[in-house]
Design an enzyme around this catalytic site. Structure first.
Site, PDB file in Angstrom:
ATOM      1  N   GLN A 189      31.894  14.034   4.524  1.00  0.00           N
ATOM      2  CA  GLN A 189      30.613  14.173   5.222  1.00  0.00           C
ATOM      3  C   GLN A 189      30.542  15.554   5.852  1.00  0.00           C
ATOM      4  O   GLN A 189      31.550  16.076   6.352  1.00  0.00           O
ATOM      5  CB  GLN A 189      30.505  13.086   6.300  1.00  0.00           C
ATOM      6  CG  GLN A 189      29.170  13.016   7.013  1.00  0.00           C
ATOM      7  CD  GLN A 189      29.171  11.922   8.076  1.00  0.00           C
ATOM      8  OE1 GLN A 189      30.064  11.848   8.911  1.00  0.00           O
ATOM      9  NE2 GLN A 189      28.168  11.053   8.050  1.00  0.00           N
ATOM     10  N   ASN A 206      -2.698  -3.938  -1.926  1.00  0.00           N
ATOM     11  CA  ASN A 206      -2.451  -4.792  -0.770  1.00  0.00           C
ATOM     12  C   ASN A 206      -3.626  -4.841   0.203  1.00  0.00           C
ATOM     13  O   ASN A 206      -3.437  -4.934   1.411  1.00  0.00           O
ATOM     14  CB  ASN A 206      -1.184  -4.364  -0.027  1.00  0.00           C
ATOM     15  CG  ASN A 206      -0.614  -5.488   0.823  1.00  0.00           C
ATOM     16  OD1 ASN A 206      -0.907  -6.657   0.591  1.00  0.00           O
ATOM     17  ND2 ASN A 206       0.214  -5.144   1.793  1.00  0.00           N
ATOM     18  N   SER A 218      31.543  -5.095  13.861  1.00  0.00           N
ATOM     19  CA  SER A 218      32.210  -5.493  15.109  1.00  0.00           C
ATOM     20  C   SER A 218      32.257  -4.320  16.073  1.00  0.00           C
ATOM     21  O   SER A 218      33.316  -3.786  16.371  1.00  0.00           O
ATOM     22  CB  SER A 218      33.624  -6.006  14.823  1.00  0.00           C
ATOM     23  OG  SER A 218      34.372  -5.023  14.131  1.00  0.00           O
ATOM     24  N   THR A 231      39.621  -7.234   8.437  1.00  0.00           N
ATOM     25  CA  THR A 231      40.896  -7.877   8.762  1.00  0.00           C
ATOM     26  C   THR A 231      41.120  -9.096   7.879  1.00  0.00           C
ATOM     27  O   THR A 231      42.219  -9.328   7.362  1.00  0.00           O
ATOM     28  CB  THR A 231      40.918  -8.290  10.246  1.00  0.00           C
ATOM     29  OG1 THR A 231      40.637  -7.151  11.054  1.00  0.00           O
ATOM     30  CG2 THR A 231      42.270  -8.855  10.638  1.00  0.00           C
ATOM     31  N   GLU A 247      38.911  -6.521  24.003  1.00  0.00           N
ATOM     32  CA  GLU A 247      38.202  -7.551  23.246  1.00  0.00           C
ATOM     33  C   GLU A 247      37.895  -8.761  24.125  1.00  0.00           C
ATOM     34  O   GLU A 247      36.883  -9.429  23.943  1.00  0.00           O
ATOM     35  CB  GLU A 247      39.019  -7.964  22.024  1.00  0.00           C
ATOM     36  CG  GLU A 247      39.075  -6.893  20.949  1.00  0.00           C
ATOM     37  CD  GLU A 247      39.553  -7.426  19.614  1.00  0.00           C
ATOM     38  OE1 GLU A 247      39.572  -8.659  19.428  1.00  0.00           O
ATOM     39  OE2 GLU A 247      39.905  -6.603  18.750  1.00  0.00           O
ATOM     40  N   GLU A 299      27.645   7.295  11.643  1.00  0.00           N
ATOM     41  CA  GLU A 299      27.908   6.045  10.929  1.00  0.00           C
ATOM     42  C   GLU A 299      27.239   4.894  11.659  1.00  0.00           C
ATOM     43  O   GLU A 299      26.695   5.053  12.759  1.00  0.00           O
ATOM     44  CB  GLU A 299      29.414   5.800  10.828  1.00  0.00           C
ATOM     45  CG  GLU A 299      30.131   5.789  12.149  1.00  0.00           C
ATOM     46  CD  GLU A 299      31.631   5.964  12.012  1.00  0.00           C
ATOM     47  OE1 GLU A 299      32.346   5.166  12.635  1.00  0.00           O
ATOM     48  OE2 GLU A 299      32.077   6.887  11.303  1.00  0.00           O
ATOM     49  N   CYS A 355       0.816  -1.211   0.000  1.00  0.00           N
ATOM     50  CA  CYS A 355       0.000   0.000   0.000  1.00  0.00           C
ATOM     51  C   CYS A 355       0.851   1.263   0.000  1.00  0.00           C
ATOM     52  O   CYS A 355       0.521   2.245  -0.675  1.00  0.00           O
ATOM     53  CB  CYS A 355      -0.974  -0.014   1.180  1.00  0.00           C
ATOM     54  SG  CYS A 355      -0.193  -0.026   2.816  1.00  0.00           S
ATOM     55  N   ALA A 390       2.726   1.825   7.532  1.00  0.00           N
ATOM     56  CA  ALA A 390       1.814   2.765   6.868  1.00  0.00           C
ATOM     57  C   ALA A 390       1.223   3.778   7.838  1.00  0.00           C
ATOM     58  O   ALA A 390       1.051   4.955   7.493  1.00  0.00           O
ATOM     59  CB  ALA A 390       0.697   1.982   6.170  1.00  0.00           C
TER      60      ALA A 390
END
Length: 637
Positions: free
Chosen positions: A573, A147, A338, A449, A395, A333, A57, A79
């Site tokens: 940017q 639809n 990761s 990597t 990590e 961004e 729709c 919608a």
């Protein structure tokens, strides 16, 4: 409601609305696998502009407006969200035109071309519905739509159905829904006249202002407050050399607050942006010229496309980076591959607040752990999940935290530090030190990597293989690329996350959704508009704020970082600086779980560029009234 006896197959022409705009059957169960072999085949473009999914729709309403008037309303998750929009974009002039919402029962009657909007629920559960008003009468209106059902319109008719209408003595226009369990919200009209329109509530800009607060000093500030009996917390204490959230001793009592309105804005922005990035990913994978700008090994493109087609819904988590100021909310961004800061956001900032007696508002990451658990339960991971991480202390605690979410989801896991403990086994599989075959892997390494290894291998060959496969060497140690690209190993996050995580996606987003309020102008080339506004130069692939330059309107470098990504292609940017709050530039981050908002945290730095060394400080969401009261000026008598 589908009328089985007269239902037509997917894509069948059902009729023409005014202006000669075609409406098609959206009976997805009958869609041909050969004609629509993958998801991107269902996306519809007119003049290179995205209209929506065939033949929903929203797609029909956007296409009708574009073909008849040359403008579009913004892409929406559902919608019913159209009723909250207040502008449309004129494509030719690239300007905004006002869009007014009139509730069902308004004294401003619908007119031909109005958008009729249904609330979610009943017949339109979860999505709502939208149709185009074609004719208006005192006792009925006629509408065109897609639809709803999949039947051909009667000959000579340019509308799909009629709805009963009533005009009251006060001049109110009411439209009855043909389904007892559905609700019509009202209609939208592109007009400057806002009489009888739903009010556009102007949110107080101060509700988007970050402020720095301090906990009351403790008698024993160095007292341990993380439970080192838990492996992840012990690893965190080891990495930060103590029980603390900030590496800076001066900041041990500091935290930041935002309003509940800001929290709601972040939630909506996160969910909307995830959809926009997914749309842009699909667009890139269908556009060879754009895909070339992502600097990906061509031998891996079939694997990336296969990952996108088969594993779109297997994203566990990701992170958006925002600048939130009183001038607006802008995304920098999408860390879709990761990302980090999960343990700080989901666990540490909450424990910090309890230890220091901070009860103001609520913990910004209080739901993140449980949302990640639910994401794992929805995933297709079965059996043992191997957690691959580097020897970096950050990590390690990040990996141990993710292991906790897997355990809570009832999924067995095993930590692997580095890859030296892995070997090529029988039948070309990769096995761990216990002889267990790797089938499911979660990793802290970025995909990039592994790609560096593939580039060296593939691009040195005279002929690039059509679809790269690692070469098995029984008894020897595999490379990281061998593990991550093995055909029998499913990696989290999936290979397709290479696309939205690459900064080259930012100019694509701006071209698809120009002037979107959450996006910043971005381009592959430095253009005049960016020079006039000031700009940021970013490598298309980079991590932790490396190799970034901030340039002001005078073309002077405000700030710059070094790193290992200088050789990468760059994008440009628009400059939109982080807010400077109590001596720190503050970046707000939001986390997703299975593509939906799951929590927030923030990063701070004395530099304008957030890096791996930037601190995480606690973020609290407080009631709007408290924020506004805190921002009231003090009047001296």
């Amino acid at each position: 409601m589908t009328h089985i006896a007269t239902s037509r197959p997917f894509g069948t022409l059902l009729g023409y609305a005014p202006g000669g705009v075609a409406a098609y059957s959206s009976d997805y169960d009958s869609a041909s696998d050969s004609e629509y072999p993958k998801r991107s085949a269902f996306r519809n473009y007119v003049d290179g502009i995205y209209m929506g999914y065939k033949w929903q729709c929203v797609e029909f309403a956007r296409r009708w407006m574009y073909l008849n008037h040359g403008y579009l309303f913004d892409d929406v998750p559902m919608a019913y969200d159209i009723f909250n929009l207040r502008s449309v974009r004129d494509i030719a002039s690239n300007t905004r035109l006002p869009l007014q919402a009139f509730a069902n029962g308004s004294k401003r009657h619908p007119q031909p071309g109005s958008l009729l909007i249904w609330e979610q629920g009943g017949e339109f559960e979860q999505t709502g519905h939208v149709a185009i008003v074609t004719e208006v009468f005192a006792d009925k209106i006629r509408i065109a739509e897609q639809n709803l059902d999949h039947t051909i319109w009667p000959d000579g008719r340019d509308f799909s159905r009629e709805l009963i209408a009533t005009i009251t003595e006060e001049g109110e226009y009411w439209v009855a829904c043909s389904f007892n369990d559905a609700l019509i919200l009202g209609w939208m009209i592109q007009t400057d006249d806002d009489r009888y329109a739903e009010a556009s509530v102007e949110t107080n800009k101060q509700l988007f202002s970050l402020s720095s607060h301090y906990a009351k000093p403790l008698l024993e500030p160095q007292k341990s407050w993380l439970n080192v009996a838990n492996e992840d917390e012990a690893a965190y204490v080891h990495a930060l050399h103590g029980h603390k959230l900030s590496a800076a001793v001066a900041d041990q009592y500091r935290y930041y607050v935002l309003s509940k309105t800001a929290q709601d804005t972040l939630r909506r922005a996160t969910n909307e942006l995830h959809g926009l990035f997914m749309h842009a990913t699909d667009y890139v994978l269908d556009n060879e010229a754009l895909l070339d700008k992502f600097n990906l090994p061509r031998a891996l493109l079939p694997k990336i496309r296969q990952s996108w087609d088969n594993r779109l819904n297997q994203l566990i988590t990701s992170r958006f980076d925002f600048a939130m100021t009183t001038q607006g909310l802008k995304v920098y961004e999408y860390n879709c591959d990761s990302a980090s800061c999960y343990m700080e956001g989901a666990k540490i900032q909450g424990k910090w607040a309890r230890h220091y007696g901070v009860h103001e508002g609520e913990d910004a990451g209080k739901d993140l752990f449980n949302q990640l658990v639910q994401a794992w339960r929805k995933s297709q991971a079965k059996g043992l999940v191997h957690i691959l991480h580097d020897h970096d202390p950050e990590e390690k605690y990040h990996a141990l935290f993710i292991q906790q979410t897997l355990e809570a989801a009832g999924i067995e896991s095993r930590m692997i530090a580095g890859i030296n403990a892995l070997t090529w086994g029988e039948s070309g599989n990769i096995v761990d030190a216990q002889g267990e075959v790797l089938q499911w892997v979660w990793k802290t390494w970025s995909w990039e990597t592994a790609l560096d290894q593939i580039r060296l291998e593939c691009e040195s060959d005279a002929v690039v293989p059509e679809n790269y496969q690692p070469a098995s060497k029984k008894g020897q140690a595999p490379r990281l690329a061998d593990v991550l690209l093995h055909k029998n190993i499913m990696i989290f996050e999936p290979l397709w996350t290479l696309i939205p995580s690459n900064k080259a996606i930012l100019p694509v987003l701006w071209s698809l959704f120009p002037n979107h309020p959450l996006l910043l102008n971005a381009d592959f080339q430095l253009n005049e508009a960016l020079q006039e506004s000031g700009y940021v130069s970013k490598p298309i692939v980079g991590r932790c704020g490396a190799n970034i330059q901030l340039i002001d309107q005078d073309q002077d470098i405000i700030e710059a970082t070094g790193g290992q990504f200088a050789a990468q292609d760059h994008i440009y940017q628009a400059l939109f600086p982080l807010p400077l709050v109590d001596g720190y530039y503050v970046q707000v981050c939001t986390f997703t779980a299975a593509g939906k908002y799951a929590g927030s945290c923030l990063r701070v730095d004395s530099s304008m560029i957030i890096s791996k060394e930037s601190d995480c400080l606690a973020l609290r969401f407080v009631n709007d009234e408290d924020i506004l009261q805190q921002n009231q000026p003090v009047i001296k008598k």
